[in-house]
Design a protein around this motif. Structure first.
Motif, PDB file in Angstrom:
ATOM      1  N   MET A 145      12.043  31.836  29.919  1.00  0.00           N
ATOM      2  CA  MET A 145      12.569  32.351  31.158  1.00  0.00           C
ATOM      3  C   MET A 145      12.216  31.421  32.319  1.00  0.00           C
ATOM      4  N   TRP A 146      10.975  30.870  32.313  1.00  0.00           N
ATOM      5  CA  TRP A 146      10.567  29.991  33.406  1.00  0.00           C
ATOM      6  C   TRP A 146      11.476  28.774  33.502  1.00  0.00           C
ATOM      7  N   THR A 147      11.949  28.282  32.379  1.00  0.00           N
ATOM      8  CA  THR A 147      12.855  27.127  32.374  1.00  0.00           C
ATOM      9  C   THR A 147      14.077  27.405  33.247  1.00  0.00           C
ATOM     10  N   ASN A 148      14.602  28.601  33.169  1.00  0.00           N
ATOM     11  CA  ASN A 148      15.779  28.962  33.968  1.00  0.00           C
ATOM     12  C   ASN A 148      15.444  28.988  35.454  1.00  0.00           C
ATOM     13  N   TYR A 149      14.315  29.542  35.816  1.00  0.00           N
ATOM     14  CA  TYR A 149      13.924  29.560  37.232  1.00  0.00           C
ATOM     15  C   TYR A 149      13.707  28.136  37.749  1.00  0.00           C
ATOM     16  N   ARG A 150      13.031  27.338  36.949  1.00  0.00           N
ATOM     17  CA  ARG A 150      12.780  25.948  37.348  1.00  0.00           C
ATOM     18  C   ARG A 150      14.103  25.192  37.539  1.00  0.00           C
ATOM     19  N   ALA A 151      15.078  25.459  36.680  1.00  0.00           N
ATOM     20  CA  ALA A 151      16.372  24.773  36.756  1.00  0.00           C
ATOM     21  C   ALA A 151      17.099  25.067  38.066  1.00  0.00           C
ATOM     22  N   ILE A 152      16.849  26.230  38.675  1.00  0.00           N
ATOM     23  CA  ILE A 152      17.514  26.543  39.942  1.00  0.00           C
ATOM     24  C   ILE A 152      16.615  26.284  41.151  1.00  0.00           C
ATOM     25  N   GLY A 153      15.482  25.590  40.905  1.00  0.00           N
ATOM     26  CA  GLY A 153      14.686  25.099  42.022  1.00  0.00           C
ATOM     27  C   GLY A 153      13.377  25.795  42.312  1.00  0.00           C
ATOM     28  N   TYR A 154      13.020  26.802  41.561  1.00  0.00           N
ATOM     29  CA  TYR A 154      11.738  27.457  41.807  1.00  0.00           C
ATOM     30  C   TYR A 154      10.602  26.578  41.308  1.00  0.00           C
ATOM     31  N   SER A 155       9.504  26.550  42.053  1.00  0.00           N
ATOM     32  CA  SER A 155       8.390  25.696  41.666  1.00  0.00           C
ATOM     33  C   SER A 155       7.057  26.444  41.626  1.00  0.00           C
ATOM     34  N   ARG A 156       7.066  27.723  41.917  1.00  0.00           N
ATOM     35  CA  ARG A 156       5.823  28.502  41.917  1.00  0.00           C
ATOM     36  C   ARG A 156       5.986  29.731  41.046  1.00  0.00           C
ATOM     37  N   LEU A 157       4.944  30.021  40.300  1.00  0.00           N
ATOM     38  CA  LEU A 157       4.954  31.164  39.403  1.00  0.00           C
ATOM     39  C   LEU A 157       3.602  31.845  39.486  1.00  0.00           C
ATOM     40  N   ILE A 158       3.619  33.133  39.692  1.00  0.00           N
ATOM     41  CA  ILE A 158       2.377  33.901  39.638  1.00  0.00           C
ATOM     42  C   ILE A 158       2.378  34.642  38.315  1.00  0.00           C
ATOM     43  N   PHE A 159       1.380  34.365  37.511  1.00  0.00           N
ATOM     44  CA  PHE A 159       1.249  34.997  36.208  1.00  0.00           C
ATOM     45  C   PHE A 159       0.105  35.986  36.301  1.00  0.00           C
ATOM     46  N   THR A 160       0.390  37.245  36.086  1.00  0.00           N
ATOM     47  CA  THR A 160      -0.648  38.262  36.206  1.00  0.00           C
ATOM     48  C   THR A 160      -0.987  38.823  34.834  1.00  0.00           C
ATOM     49  N   ASN A 161      -2.215  38.661  34.484  1.00  0.00           N
ATOM     50  CA  ASN A 161      -2.731  39.174  33.226  1.00  0.00           C
ATOM     51  C   ASN A 161      -4.239  39.010  33.308  1.00  0.00           C
ATOM     52  N   THR A 162      -4.947  40.028  32.956  1.00  0.00           N
ATOM     53  CA  THR A 162      -6.395  40.014  33.113  1.00  0.00           C
ATOM     54  C   THR A 162      -7.048  38.802  32.471  1.00  0.00           C
ATOM     55  N   VAL A 163      -6.661  38.464  31.257  1.00  0.00           N
ATOM     56  CA  VAL A 163      -7.341  37.372  30.560  1.00  0.00           C
ATOM     57  C   VAL A 163      -6.670  36.020  30.764  1.00  0.00           C
ATOM     58  N   SER A 164      -5.646  35.950  31.592  1.00  0.00           N
ATOM     59  CA  SER A 164      -4.946  34.678  31.775  1.00  0.00           C
ATOM     60  C   SER A 164      -5.874  33.582  32.281  1.00  0.00           C
ATOM     61  N   VAL A 165      -6.936  33.936  33.014  1.00  0.00           N
ATOM     62  CA  VAL A 165      -7.865  32.916  33.512  1.00  0.00           C
ATOM     63  C   VAL A 165      -8.690  32.303  32.384  1.00  0.00           C
ATOM     64  N   LEU A 166      -8.669  32.921  31.218  1.00  0.00           N
ATOM     65  CA  LEU A 166      -9.368  32.364  30.064  1.00  0.00           C
ATOM     66  C   LEU A 166      -8.431  31.511  29.207  1.00  0.00           C
ATOM     67  N   GLN A 167      -7.145  31.492  29.555  1.00  0.00           N
ATOM     68  CA  GLN A 167      -6.148  30.781  28.754  1.00  0.00           C
ATOM     69  C   GLN A 167      -5.272  29.880  29.624  1.00  0.00           C
ATOM     70  N   VAL A 168      -5.843  29.268  30.630  1.00  0.00           N
ATOM     71  CA  VAL A 168      -5.085  28.478  31.594  1.00  0.00           C
ATOM     72  C   VAL A 168      -4.367  27.308  30.917  1.00  0.00           C
ATOM     73  N   ALA A 169      -5.070  26.552  30.101  1.00  0.00           N
ATOM     74  CA  ALA A 169      -4.449  25.389  29.444  1.00  0.00           C
ATOM     75  C   ALA A 169      -3.299  25.818  28.541  1.00  0.00           C
ATOM     76  N   GLU A 170      -3.480  26.891  27.808  1.00  0.00           N
ATOM     77  CA  GLU A 170      -2.434  27.366  26.901  1.00  0.00           C
ATOM     78  C   GLU A 170      -1.205  27.833  27.676  1.00  0.00           C
ATOM     79  N   LEU A 171      -1.417  28.529  28.778  1.00  0.00           N
ATOM     80  CA  LEU A 171      -0.297  28.999  29.599  1.00  0.00           C
ATOM     81  C   LEU A 171       0.438  27.833  30.244  1.00  0.00           C
ATOM     82  N   ALA A 172      -0.300  26.856  30.746  1.00  0.00           N
ATOM     83  CA  ALA A 172       0.326  25.683  31.357  1.00  0.00           C
ATOM     84  C   ALA A 172       1.175  24.938  30.330  1.00  0.00           C
ATOM     85  N   ALA A 173       0.665  24.810  29.114  1.00  0.00           N
ATOM     86  CA  ALA A 173       1.423  24.133  28.060  1.00  0.00           C
ATOM     87  C   ALA A 173       2.687  24.907  27.705  1.00  0.00           C
TER      88      ALA A 173
END
Length: 115
Positions: free
Chosen positions: A1-29
């Motif tokens: 889904m992010w690919t579609n937003y990026r294609a129309i010019g969005y450059s910021r994404l807020i990802f909300t999930n309690t444990v997301s701060v423990l999986q930053v590298a995996e989410l970025a990849a």
């Protein structure tokens, strides 16, 4: 889904999930491309968390949620040093959001740019 937003010019994404701060590298990849993650952990004291949970949970479920919250807080305390911490105790949603925006420097962008 992010690919579609990026294609129309969005450059910021807020990802909300309690444990997301423990999986930053995996989410970025998973997002792909040139990603500059800015992990933020919202925290509250055990007393504040218990009070908030008490406003939405009832009966025996409350004790279970408090126990899970305390365990999650201990686990999240192990987040690495790249994670910014924002305390939420005695603060409004607007105050917390403002601090996060200042930390990410998203407020430095031209007004009107919502992407």
């Amino acid at each position: 889904m992010w690919t579609n937003y990026r294609a129309i010019g969005y450059s910021r994404l807020i990802f909300t999930n309690t444990v997301s701060v423990l999986q930053v590298a995996e989410l970025a990849a998973a997002i792909g491309g040139d990603v500059r993650p800015f992990p933020v952990l919202l925290t509250a004291t055990d007393a504040t968390a218990a009070h908030r949970l008490g406003q939405r949970e009832i009966g025996t479920a409350l004790a279970e949620h408090i126990d899970r919250s305390n365990l999650a807080a201990r686990r999240l305390a192990a987040a690495d040093g790249s994670v910014s911490i924002v305390a939420t105790d005695n603060r409004s949603v607007t105050e917390v959001a403002g601090e996060v925006l200042r930390m990410t420097r998203w407020l430095d962008v031209r007004q009107g740019d919502v992407r």
